[in-house]
Design a protein around this motif. Structure first.
Motif, PDB file in Angstrom:
ATOM      1  N   SER A  20     -97.768  23.480 -26.545  1.00 10.59           N
ATOM      2  CA  SER A  20     -98.987  22.913 -25.971  1.00 10.59           C
ATOM      3  C   SER A  20     -98.603  21.809 -24.997  1.00 10.59           C
ATOM      4  O   SER A  20     -97.933  20.846 -25.374  1.00 10.59           O
ATOM      5  CB  SER A  20     -99.866  22.344 -27.088  1.00 10.59           C
ATOM      6  OG  SER A  20    -100.962  21.633 -26.538  1.00 10.59           O
ATOM      7  N   THR A  50    -107.485  27.567 -13.024  1.00 16.26           N
ATOM      8  CA  THR A  50    -108.715  27.827 -13.745  1.00 16.26           C
ATOM      9  C   THR A  50    -109.814  26.911 -13.227  1.00 16.26           C
ATOM     10  O   THR A  50    -109.536  25.805 -12.761  1.00 16.26           O
ATOM     11  CB  THR A  50    -108.519  27.629 -15.269  1.00 16.26           C
ATOM     12  OG1 THR A  50    -109.717  27.966 -15.939  1.00 16.26           O
ATOM     13  CG2 THR A  50    -108.146  26.195 -15.600  1.00 16.26           C
ATOM     14  N   SER A  53    -114.336  24.499 -17.533  1.00 18.28           N
ATOM     15  CA  SER A  53    -114.850  25.037 -18.793  1.00 18.28           C
ATOM     16  C   SER A  53    -114.164  26.322 -19.229  1.00 18.28           C
ATOM     17  O   SER A  53    -113.921  27.238 -18.455  1.00 18.28           O
ATOM     18  CB  SER A  53    -116.365  25.252 -18.742  1.00 18.28           C
ATOM     19  OG  SER A  53    -116.692  26.394 -17.993  1.00 18.28           O
ATOM     20  N   GLY A  54    -113.842  26.337 -20.495  1.00 12.89           N
ATOM     21  CA  GLY A  54    -113.333  27.554 -21.098  1.00 12.89           C
ATOM     22  C   GLY A  54    -111.848  27.757 -20.932  1.00 12.89           C
ATOM     23  O   GLY A  54    -111.121  26.875 -20.515  1.00 12.89           O
ATOM     24  N   ASN A  55    -111.445  28.964 -21.298  1.00  8.17           N
ATOM     25  CA  ASN A  55    -110.038  29.342 -21.298  1.00  8.17           C
ATOM     26  C   ASN A  55    -109.775  30.419 -20.267  1.00  8.17           C
ATOM     27  O   ASN A  55    -110.665  31.196 -19.908  1.00  8.17           O
ATOM     28  CB  ASN A  55    -109.634  29.900 -22.665  1.00  8.17           C
ATOM     29  CG  ASN A  55    -109.742  28.874 -23.758  1.00  8.17           C
ATOM     30  OD1 ASN A  55    -109.928  27.697 -23.497  1.00  8.17           O
ATOM     31  ND2 ASN A  55    -109.656  29.317 -24.987  1.00  8.17           N
ATOM     32  N   LYS A  56    -108.540  30.467 -19.824  1.00 10.50           N
ATOM     33  CA  LYS A  56    -108.089  31.582 -18.999  1.00 10.50           C
ATOM     34  C   LYS A  56    -106.740  32.034 -19.520  1.00 10.50           C
ATOM     35  O   LYS A  56    -105.844  31.203 -19.715  1.00 10.50           O
ATOM     36  CB  LYS A  56    -107.977  31.163 -17.536  1.00 10.50           C
ATOM     37  CG  LYS A  56    -107.525  32.298 -16.630  1.00 10.50           C
ATOM     38  CD  LYS A  56    -107.542  31.875 -15.193  1.00 10.50           C
ATOM     39  CE  LYS A  56    -107.127  33.038 -14.293  1.00 10.50           C
ATOM     40  NZ  LYS A  56    -107.166  32.646 -12.870  1.00 10.50           N
ATOM     41  N   GLU A  57    -106.622  33.313 -19.756  1.00 11.55           N
ATOM     42  CA  GLU A  57    -105.404  33.838 -20.362  1.00 11.55           C
ATOM     43  C   GLU A  57    -104.658  34.723 -19.369  1.00 11.55           C
ATOM     44  O   GLU A  57    -105.261  35.499 -18.619  1.00 11.55           O
ATOM     45  CB  GLU A  57    -105.782  34.659 -21.604  1.00 11.55           C
ATOM     46  CG  GLU A  57    -104.653  34.940 -22.544  1.00 11.55           C
ATOM     47  CD  GLU A  57    -105.149  35.560 -23.835  1.00 11.55           C
ATOM     48  OE1 GLU A  57    -106.119  35.037 -24.410  1.00 11.55           O
ATOM     49  OE2 GLU A  57    -104.584  36.587 -24.234  1.00 11.55           O
ATOM     50  N   THR A  62    -102.065  30.495 -21.719  1.00 16.65           N
ATOM     51  CA  THR A  62    -103.501  30.229 -21.749  1.00 16.65           C
ATOM     52  C   THR A  62    -103.749  28.837 -21.187  1.00 16.65           C
ATOM     53  O   THR A  62    -103.148  27.866 -21.659  1.00 16.65           O
ATOM     54  CB  THR A  62    -104.065  30.311 -23.173  1.00 16.65           C
ATOM     55  OG1 THR A  62    -103.840  31.620 -23.697  1.00 16.65           O
ATOM     56  CG2 THR A  62    -105.556  30.015 -23.179  1.00 16.65           C
ATOM     57  N   GLN A  64    -106.579  25.907 -20.626  1.00 16.12           N
ATOM     58  CA  GLN A  64    -107.838  25.497 -21.263  1.00 16.12           C
ATOM     59  C   GLN A  64    -108.321  24.198 -20.639  1.00 16.12           C
ATOM     60  O   GLN A  64    -107.520  23.301 -20.357  1.00 16.12           O
ATOM     61  CB  GLN A  64    -107.589  25.298 -22.763  1.00 16.12           C
ATOM     62  CG  GLN A  64    -108.818  24.998 -23.592  1.00 16.12           C
ATOM     63  CD  GLN A  64    -108.452  24.884 -25.058  1.00 16.12           C
ATOM     64  OE1 GLN A  64    -107.980  23.848 -25.502  1.00 16.12           O
ATOM     65  NE2 GLN A  64    -108.668  25.962 -25.801  1.00 16.12           N
ATOM     66  N   ASP A  66    -111.222  21.111 -21.168  1.00 19.84           N
ATOM     67  CA  ASP A  66    -112.246  20.460 -21.971  1.00 19.84           C
ATOM     68  C   ASP A  66    -112.863  19.373 -21.104  1.00 19.84           C
ATOM     69  O   ASP A  66    -112.320  18.273 -20.984  1.00 19.84           O
ATOM     70  CB  ASP A  66    -111.632  19.882 -23.235  1.00 19.84           C
ATOM     71  CG  ASP A  66    -112.668  19.214 -24.136  1.00 19.84           C
ATOM     72  OD1 ASP A  66    -113.813  18.975 -23.674  1.00 19.84           O
ATOM     73  OD2 ASP A  66    -112.337  18.920 -25.289  1.00 19.84           O
ATOM     74  N   SER A  73    -105.141  21.768 -20.833  1.00 19.14           N
ATOM     75  CA  SER A  73    -103.997  22.165 -21.644  1.00 19.14           C
ATOM     76  C   SER A  73    -103.441  23.491 -21.167  1.00 19.14           C
ATOM     77  O   SER A  73    -104.177  24.335 -20.645  1.00 19.14           O
ATOM     78  CB  SER A  73    -104.409  22.307 -23.118  1.00 19.14           C
ATOM     79  OG  SER A  73    -104.950  21.107 -23.608  1.00 19.14           O
TER      80      SER A  73
END
Lengths: 111, 114
Positions: A20, A50, A53-57, A62, A64, A66, A73
């Motif tokens: 992380s 990205t 908001s949200g995640n991208k994989e 990934t 993220q 916030d 992250s």
């Protein structure tokens, strides 16, 4: 306060660990976030981007965001020795053609 | 893929010398940038250019100048090199395509001033 701050590490993990990497940013208006990877003695390369908001994989990676805590992250699953590099987060400046960079987190994945 | 090429990977220069760092990009990008990268300080913007013969100061322009005579080439000049200019220098061009934007960096020039 800097526009974007990043823990410099260094971070050392065993192969296969989940990693992380984190940055905080100051301006809640930011909406586009990037992660660059820089191998030793090379220039940074864009790894992921990205929007807020949200995640991208993307494979084992990934990204993220916030927005409530102004925290971004990058997670690396099943880390490999080839992931050993410095990771930099980046955010556009107001002009959109320039970017603020974190100072980078140095990651070593031990076989 | 866009390629940004920096002419030298490693340079050693003497204090007081005039130093030229060359950068060429092959994708007709308008925007080009010069950064230096130092441990603990990250990437710091020295100069940038949005068009031929146009230049703008970044955050740390002192002791540097730039030249952009052709769209594909952006040169960084150290007028009189000093030891505190020992650093990794990175050239970049910016792209914007279908919602994706960022920099393409060169491989960097590690300059040592002795």
């Amino acid at each position: 306060q800097k526009e974007v701050e990043q823990d410099p590490g260094p971070l050392s993990v065993p192969e296969g660990a989940i990693v992380s990497l984190n940055c905080t940013y100051s301006n809640s208006a930011f909406q586009y976030f990037m992660w660059y990877r820089q191998y030793s003695r090379k220039g940074p390369e864009l790894l992921m981007y990205t929007y807020s908001s949200g995640n991208k994989e993307d494979g084992r990676f990934t990204a993220q965001v916030d927005k409530s805590s102004k925290y971004i992250s990058l997670f690396i699953r099943d880390s490999q020795p080839s992931d050993s590099a410095t990771y930099l987060c980046a955010i556009p400046r107001r002009t959109g053609n320039q970017f603020y960079f974190g100072t980078g987190t140095s990651l070593t994945v031990i076989p | 893929d866009v390629k940004v090429t920096q002419s030298s990977r490693y340079l050693v220069k003497r204090t007081g010398e005039k130093v030229f760092l060359e950068c060429v990009q092959d994708m007709d990008h308008e925007n080009m940038f010069w950064y230096r990268q130092d441990p603990g300080l990250g990437l710091r913007l020295i100069y940038f250019s949005y068009d031929v013969k146009m230049k703008e100061k970044g955050d740390i322009p002192e002791g540097y100048s730039v030249s952009r005579e052709k769209k594909e080439r952006f040169s960084l000049i150290l007028e009189s090199a000093s030891t505190n200019q020992t650093s990794m220098y990175l050239c970049a061009s910016s792209f914007r395509l279908r919602g994706r934007r960022g920099y393409t960096f060169g491989s960097g020039t590690r300059l040592t001033v002795v």
